[in-house]
Scaffold this active site. Structure first.
Site, PDB file in Angstrom:
ATOM      1  N   LYS A 257      37.415  30.032  40.764  1.00 46.96           N
ATOM      2  CA  LYS A 257      38.411  29.337  39.938  1.00 46.96           C
ATOM      3  C   LYS A 257      38.738  27.919  40.424  1.00 46.96           C
ATOM      4  CE  LYS A 257      40.545  33.662  38.381  1.00 46.96           C
ATOM      5  NZ  LYS A 257      41.718  34.560  38.498  1.00 46.96           N
TER       6      LYS A 257
ATOM      7  N   SER B  58      37.124  35.565  41.495  1.00 43.70           N
ATOM      8  CA  SER B  58      38.162  34.539  41.327  1.00 43.70           C
ATOM      9  C   SER B  58      38.051  33.378  42.300  1.00 43.70           C
ATOM     10  CB  SER B  58      39.546  35.173  41.465  1.00 43.70           C
ATOM     11  OG  SER B  58      39.841  35.988  40.361  1.00 43.70           O
TER      12      SER B  58
END
Length: 617
Positions: free
Chosen positions: A78, A75
């Protein structure tokens, strides 16, 4: 000296490296948390892996532990893909597809607006999948463009861990459901399976802890890689990326994170944490043990400790990117105002680089003093004495105090000589260094830079074995008589008037008629001028065996400075009329006298020129 390496001779470490080492040692034993298992391939990670890296805005890397162990970015990708989507589509279009509000839910929550289907923000999986679908192919394909973008941040070629990608794809049923819901609301325009495949590959890019720190430093540096100089993201999008990291980057721990740590950050379930502080640094931590929110347990502890130690919370004070060092130079270039003997002058000219002066300026925080502290340690093998001037420092925060005091402790423990000038006016710092000076004889607090330089000169001359100047020097040995024959010296001595003065007595005043030369035989005197705001500047200090006031021989008619006795002094006054009378009978007398005066003036001019060059900004 590379990051993490100890100074070979003195055993010193830059204070930042020393703290990273201490944090790594302190938290390596933390066994809380578990390795992620919902992606089977991630469960194979060694739970004891632990690395910390910090990159400054001049591209210097501090690192400790498993900083070169590869792991998948997950993540942490992101915010960077969000920045790429902003560049490809513009802010308005991206905001129409992905919101900006923290959801308060877990990262894999199906958090969509019930009316529009728009995800809450780009840091949860729903928003990140939508963002991935906004990346354009450009002159290649979306995946290649993504990889090129990440490589600009890291400054090296990157690859995708295909085993992790396959594992994510095979078990990513929840993400598939999110992808199809996004397609249902037309948030994703194309085939959701193609977008999901891109998203799985994006999360499976292999990076290291060093990479994360450099990526954070790129954002802190306005989007420019501080090592390569390449721009990774347009400047206008940097604040937007950092904003969503600050509000949403640590999942449903984001509010407490910004309260306690205060740096925009992003975590990943492979164990990485990236933090960025504008104008100062980037941080990367890698440790696979995760807490219940999906954040690295050790990563949170390290970032919290760094923020507290160096006052890195972005809401504490305005970030300052200006260097804290106004000027830095050795004593070969700039000397104190104390006149030295010929032997001492030669020694200082030859070995003056073994002492170094640093003039600090402005609001001192971590970024403004880190490079100075690193430079001081890296030079410690070749430097015996440091003079550090704080006159132009307008303030100091707790982080800079901690960093500087750590540096001073190490230097003093290694036997280095340190003089601090005008440090008392900095709240909190003056008290700390006074306490240090009470236990370290090599640390001295003085009023001004000139006094600090003089103290360092004295200590350096001691180290070099140059004897201290004699307290009493016979009149016939005064430097004023250099090159004169015995008969001429005797003739001048015969007309010289012996005088004395107590400590603090004024021997010469501004505005006095310039009619004499003075020859010191005992004690010392200082030449000063008054400055605005009741300040006094020292122009020179003369010791026994030296002469002052010679400018009366080269055209000065009125004194332009004061001369005060620093101790009880004895001296001889030699009127210029008497010297000129002897010169009329023997022109060689005046020639020798003027030669000596010219020598002294030339020496002072050389030093003044060197000082101007050293201090030129």
């Amino acid at each position: 000296m590379l990051a993490g390496e100890m100074n070979s001779e003195n055993g010193l470490l830059p204070p930042v490296q020393r703290l990273l080492n201490e944090l790594h040692a302190s938290y390596a034993g933390v066994a809380e948390g578990n390795v992620a298992t919902y992606i089977p391939e991630l469960s194979l990670a060694n739970p004891e892996w632990f690395g910390i890296a910090l990159v400054t805005l001049d591209g210097h890397t501090y690192a400790v532990g498993d900083c070169d162990v590869p792991f998948t970015i997950q993540s942490i990708s992101k915010p960077f893909v969000y920045g790429l989507a902003l560049e490809d589509n513009g802010e308005d279009y991206v905001l129409s597809r992905v919101g900006l509000e923290p959801s308060g839910d877990a990262f894999n929550a199906i958090s969509l607006d019930p009316g529009s289907g728009r995800p809450s923000n780009p840091m949860i999986n729903a928003g990140a999948i939508a963002t991935a679908g906004l990346v354009k192919a450009g002159d290649s394909d979306p995946l290649t463009r993504m990889l090129r973008m990440f490589e600009t941040y890291t400054g090296r070629a990157l690859t995708i861990d295909d085993a992790v990608r396959s594992s994510e794809s095979e078990t990513g049923h929840r993400n598939r459901a999110i992808g199809h819901l996004l397609r249902n609301f037309d948030i994703v325009d194309s085939d959701p399976e193609a977008v999901l495949d891109l998203y799985f590959r994006q999360c499976s890019i292999s990076v290291t802890c060093r990479d994360l720190a450099l990526m954070g430093a790129c954002l802190a540096n306005g989007g420019v890689n501080p090592v390569t100089g390449e721009r990774a993201i347009r400047a206008e999008h940097v604040s937007r990326v950092l904003s969503v990291m600050g509000s949403c980057g640590m999942y449903n721990y984001a509010g407490e994170w910004i309260y306690r740590v205060g740096m925009p950050a992003k975590s990943g379930v492979a164990g990485g944490v990236l933090a960025s502080l504008v104008g100062q640094l980037g941080i990367g931590v890698f440790s696979p043990r995760l807490d219940a929110r999906g954040n690295s347990v050790r990563g949170v502890l390290v970032c919290d400790s760094l923020s507290r130690a160096y006052s890195l919370n972005m809401l504490n004070v305005p970030n300052v990117s200006r260097s804290g060092v106004r000027a830095a130079y050795g004593l070969t270039e700039v000397r104190s105002k104390r006149r030295r003997s010929a032997e001492a002058s030669v020694a200082l000219h030859r070995e003056g680089e073994r002492a170094r002066v640093y003039e600090l300026q402005g609001q001192l925080n971590f970024a403004s003093v880190e490079r100075f502290s690193r430079d001081a340690v890296e030079r410690a093998d070749e430097i015996d004495a440091y003079a550090i001037d704080f006159k132009r420092a307008t303030g100091i925060d707790a982080g800079a105090i901690e960093l500087l005091c750590n540096l001073l402790e190490q230097l003093c423990a290694a036997g280095e000589i340190v003089a601090l000038a005008d440090a008392e006016h900095l709240p909190g710092f003056g008290e700390r260094v006074e306490a240090l000076a009470a236990t370290h004889t090599g640390l001295r607090l003085v009023e001004n830079r000139d006094e600090a330089i003089e103290w360092c000169e004295d200590r350096l001359l001691e180290t070099l074995g140059v004897p201290e100047p004699a307290s009493v020097v016979a009149l016939e040995e005064n430097e004023f008589f250099d090159g004169l024959d015995v008969e001429t010296i005797a003739a001048l001595m015969a007309v010289a008037k012996q005088m004395s003065a107590p400590i603090g007595a004024r021997i010469m005043n501004v505005g006095d008629s310039a009619t004499s030369v003075f020859l010191l035989v005992r004690g010392s005197v200082s030449v000063t001028i008054d400055l605005p705001d009741s300040e006094v500047a020292r122009l020179a200090t003369y010791s026994a065996g030296m002469a002052f006031g010679q400018s009366a021989l080269v055209g000065e008619t009125v004194r332009t400075a004061d001369v005060t006795a620093d101790s009880e002094v004895e001296y001889f006054e030699l009127r210029t009329a008497e010297i000129e009378a002897l010169g009329r009978d023997d022109p060689r007398v005046l020639a020798a006298v003027y030669r000596n005066v010219a020598r002294d003036l030339a020496s002072e001019l050389r030093m003044a020129g060197a000082e101007i060059r050293a201090l030129a900004i």
